[in-house]
Design a protein around this motif. Structure first.
Motif, PDB file in Angstrom:
ATOM      1  N   GLY A 246      10.581  47.058  55.980  1.00  0.00           N
ATOM      2  CA  GLY A 246       9.350  47.803  55.762  1.00  0.00           C
ATOM      3  C   GLY A 246       9.064  48.860  56.799  1.00  0.00           C
ATOM      4  O   GLY A 246       7.926  49.331  56.911  1.00  0.00           O
ATOM      5  N   MET A 247      10.078  49.274  57.572  1.00  0.00           N
ATOM      6  CA  MET A 247       9.892  50.319  58.567  1.00  0.00           C
ATOM      7  C   MET A 247      10.075  51.674  57.897  1.00  0.00           C
ATOM      8  O   MET A 247      11.191  52.151  57.694  1.00  0.00           O
ATOM      9  CB  MET A 247      10.896  50.144  59.717  1.00  0.00           C
ATOM     10  CG  MET A 247      10.875  51.271  60.760  1.00  0.00           C
ATOM     11  SD  MET A 247       9.256  51.606  61.485  1.00  0.00           S
ATOM     12  CE  MET A 247       8.982  50.138  62.462  1.00  0.00           C
ATOM     13  N   ARG A 254      13.706  58.423  50.639  1.00  0.00           N
ATOM     14  CA  ARG A 254      14.770  59.186  50.006  1.00  0.00           C
ATOM     15  C   ARG A 254      15.987  58.281  49.967  1.00  0.00           C
ATOM     16  O   ARG A 254      16.363  57.712  51.002  1.00  0.00           O
ATOM     17  CB  ARG A 254      15.079  60.485  50.752  1.00  0.00           C
ATOM     18  CG  ARG A 254      16.017  61.415  49.967  1.00  0.00           C
ATOM     19  CD  ARG A 254      16.297  62.705  50.706  1.00  0.00           C
ATOM     20  NE  ARG A 254      15.090  63.279  51.254  1.00  0.00           N
ATOM     21  CZ  ARG A 254      14.997  63.797  52.482  1.00  0.00           C
ATOM     22  NH1 ARG A 254      16.055  63.793  53.272  1.00  0.00           N
ATOM     23  NH2 ARG A 254      13.867  64.299  52.907  1.00  0.00           N
ATOM     24  N   PHE A 255      16.576  58.113  48.797  1.00  0.00           N
ATOM     25  CA  PHE A 255      17.668  57.156  48.599  1.00  0.00           C
ATOM     26  C   PHE A 255      17.278  55.762  49.100  1.00  0.00           C
ATOM     27  O   PHE A 255      18.081  55.042  49.679  1.00  0.00           O
ATOM     28  CB  PHE A 255      18.951  57.641  49.269  1.00  0.00           C
ATOM     29  CG  PHE A 255      19.492  58.922  48.679  1.00  0.00           C
ATOM     30  CD1 PHE A 255      19.889  58.959  47.352  1.00  0.00           C
ATOM     31  CD2 PHE A 255      19.590  60.078  49.441  1.00  0.00           C
ATOM     32  CE1 PHE A 255      20.378  60.137  46.788  1.00  0.00           C
ATOM     33  CE2 PHE A 255      20.074  61.250  48.887  1.00  0.00           C
ATOM     34  CZ  PHE A 255      20.469  61.278  47.559  1.00  0.00           C
ATOM     35  N   GLY A 256      16.017  55.415  48.898  1.00  0.00           N
ATOM     36  CA  GLY A 256      15.539  54.079  49.199  1.00  0.00           C
ATOM     37  C   GLY A 256      15.096  53.843  50.616  1.00  0.00           C
ATOM     38  O   GLY A 256      14.414  52.857  50.904  1.00  0.00           O
ATOM     39  N   ILE A 302      12.150  39.867  50.668  1.00  0.00           N
ATOM     40  CA  ILE A 302      12.665  40.093  49.315  1.00  0.00           C
ATOM     41  C   ILE A 302      11.962  41.279  48.680  1.00  0.00           C
ATOM     42  O   ILE A 302      12.591  42.123  48.031  1.00  0.00           O
ATOM     43  CB  ILE A 302      12.491  38.832  48.446  1.00  0.00           C
ATOM     44  CG1 ILE A 302      13.293  37.661  49.023  1.00  0.00           C
ATOM     45  CG2 ILE A 302      12.929  39.102  47.004  1.00  0.00           C
ATOM     46  CD1 ILE A 302      14.767  37.905  49.140  1.00  0.00           C
ATOM     47  N   ALA A 303      10.651  41.367  48.878  1.00  0.00           N
ATOM     48  CA  ALA A 303       9.888  42.484  48.311  1.00  0.00           C
ATOM     49  C   ALA A 303      10.349  43.813  48.901  1.00  0.00           C
ATOM     50  O   ALA A 303      10.480  44.813  48.176  1.00  0.00           O
ATOM     51  CB  ALA A 303       8.392  42.276  48.564  1.00  0.00           C
ATOM     52  N   HIS A 304      10.591  43.862  50.223  1.00  0.00           N
ATOM     53  CA  HIS A 304      11.083  45.097  50.843  1.00  0.00           C
ATOM     54  C   HIS A 304      12.462  45.466  50.301  1.00  0.00           C
ATOM     55  O   HIS A 304      12.731  46.649  50.019  1.00  0.00           O
ATOM     56  CB  HIS A 304      11.159  44.924  52.366  1.00  0.00           C
ATOM     57  CG  HIS A 304       9.836  44.879  53.054  1.00  0.00           C
ATOM     58  ND1 HIS A 304       8.807  45.765  52.762  1.00  0.00           N
ATOM     59  CD2 HIS A 304       9.367  44.057  54.043  1.00  0.00           C
ATOM     60  CE1 HIS A 304       7.776  45.487  53.546  1.00  0.00           C
ATOM     61  NE2 HIS A 304       8.079  44.461  54.311  1.00  0.00           N
ATOM     62  N   ALA A 305      13.335  44.482  50.159  1.00  0.00           N
ATOM     63  CA  ALA A 305      14.681  44.745  49.640  1.00  0.00           C
ATOM     64  C   ALA A 305      14.620  45.259  48.207  1.00  0.00           C
ATOM     65  O   ALA A 305      15.361  46.175  47.820  1.00  0.00           O
ATOM     66  CB  ALA A 305      15.537  43.484  49.723  1.00  0.00           C
ATOM     67  N   ALA A 307      12.053  46.846  46.729  1.00  0.00           N
ATOM     68  CA  ALA A 307      11.488  48.200  46.712  1.00  0.00           C
ATOM     69  C   ALA A 307      12.526  49.227  47.145  1.00  0.00           C
ATOM     70  O   ALA A 307      12.631  50.312  46.551  1.00  0.00           O
ATOM     71  CB  ALA A 307      10.263  48.264  47.623  1.00  0.00           C
ATOM     72  N   MET A 308      13.301  48.896  48.182  1.00  0.00           N
ATOM     73  CA  MET A 308      14.343  49.805  48.643  1.00  0.00           C
ATOM     74  C   MET A 308      15.396  50.028  47.564  1.00  0.00           C
ATOM     75  O   MET A 308      15.787  51.170  47.281  1.00  0.00           O
ATOM     76  CB  MET A 308      15.001  49.258  49.904  1.00  0.00           C
ATOM     77  CG  MET A 308      16.065  50.167  50.505  1.00  0.00           C
ATOM     78  SD  MET A 308      17.101  49.365  51.752  1.00  0.00           S
ATOM     79  CE  MET A 308      18.120  48.320  50.708  1.00  0.00           C
TER      80      MET A 308
END
Length: 320
Positions: A246-247, A254-256, A302-305, A307-308
């Motif tokens: 989440g940084m 851009r590109f996740g 998991i949520a950050h992964a 979203a990316m």
């Protein structure tokens, strides 16, 4: 000896004690007076890391526990001593190599004082984070600079490794988007063409917490690369490592990954349009797929992964 409750240290106390006994025996034979203070990390049957003192200095002891890791230790020592030759002083440094025992693979490296860079960045307001991310990009460029050259693209191994890792994803929501990312990786691979891409001896596990900030100095630790790899791989490792936590200091992707951080690496390496919009995205997909989340990973990670990965897929649709 103090034992830190991290990684496998608390799970395998008997193994830690056995490795400690072996380490102390080795130290008595080759570096009399050295003392072990703290167990830092254990990968059972493979390697262990301890903190201690030697010749009046704070040091880190690394001990391989099998033949494969002993071979890797020798390669890593060779690479660290090479890097020390041009990164012993100045703002961008590597940890000082102090001792290597070729028989056991025991490596002794100076402890780098300071704070892991990503940990420090989290303590800052968002507006103060970009300059330090740019410093990380500058460190990587300085580390790679002496070995950068051009070679023909070897796309197949990266696809193969990404496919094998994606098949192990234990989280259904990530497995679904990663299957689509894998398709995009195959399509992007066909679009790369046959020109050369730039390669160098990489850090090997480049993320911002493997850079230690002390005043104005950044010291790289855990360097382990020995064979040439595309320069974009280490960039992708750092960018995805930040995004999966989440940084996102620029507030844009851009590109996740963070758009501002991506721009910092693009600038540090003077990436061409093809490098920035084909080669680096290719490695961003690779790093996304190769880092399989642990089955017990926290819901926020998991949520950050997720979203990316979804943002990466959306941007890949524009170029494939």
């Amino acid at each position: 000896m103090n034992i830190l409750d991290k990684d496998n240290i608390a799970l395998y106390p008997d193994q830690v004690q056995a490795v400690l006994t072996r380490l102390e025996t080795l130290l008595a034979g080759c570096t009399p007076g050295a003392m072990v203070d703290q167990a830092l990390r254990l990968v059972p049957g493979k390697r262990a890391v301890f903190r201690g003192r030697m010749a009046g200095r704070d040091v880190v002891f690394r001990l391989p526990l099998d033949d494969a890791n002993r071979k890797s230790a020798a390669e890593e020592w060779t690479e660290l001593t090479r890097a020390w030759g041009h990164m012993a002083r100045g703002a961008n440094r590597v940890a000082e190599p102090l001792h290597f025992d070729p028989d056991s693979g025991l490596t002794v490296i100076a402890h780098a004082p300071g704070t892991p860079l990503l940990t420090h960045i989290w303590s800052l307001d968002a507006s103060h984070r970009p300059p330090l991310i740019a410093r990380a990009a500058d460190w990587l460029q300085a580390y790679m600079a002496p070995t950068i050259t051009s070679r023909g693209i070897n796309r197949r191994p990266w696809r193969k490794w990404a496919m094998a890792a994606a098949a192990k994803q234990p989280h259904p929501e990530l497995a679904e988007i990663e299957s689509r990312l894998l398709q995009k990786m195959h399509k992007l691979s066909r679009q790369l063409g046959d020109p050369d891409w730039r390669v160098a001896i990489p850090h090997g596990d480049f993320h911002l917490n493997n850079l230690i900030l002390d005043g104005d100095t950044l010291t790289g630790i855990d360097t382990g690369g020995s064979n040439h790899a595309p320069i974009y791989k280490d960039m992708a490792r750092a960018l995805t490592h930040m995004a999966r936590r989440g940084m996102l200091p620029s507030g844009q992707r851009r590109f996740g990954v963070d758009a501002g951080a991506l721009d910092a690496f693009t600038a540090a390496f003077a990436l061409s349009d093809r490098e920035a919009n084909a080669f680096l995205p290719y490695m961003l997909v690779y790093e996304t797929l190769i880092r399989v989340e642990h089955p017990q990973m926290s819901s926020d990670r998991i949520a950050h992964a997720l979203a990316m990965s979804e943002a990466l897929f959306d941007d890949l649709r524009r170029i494939t």
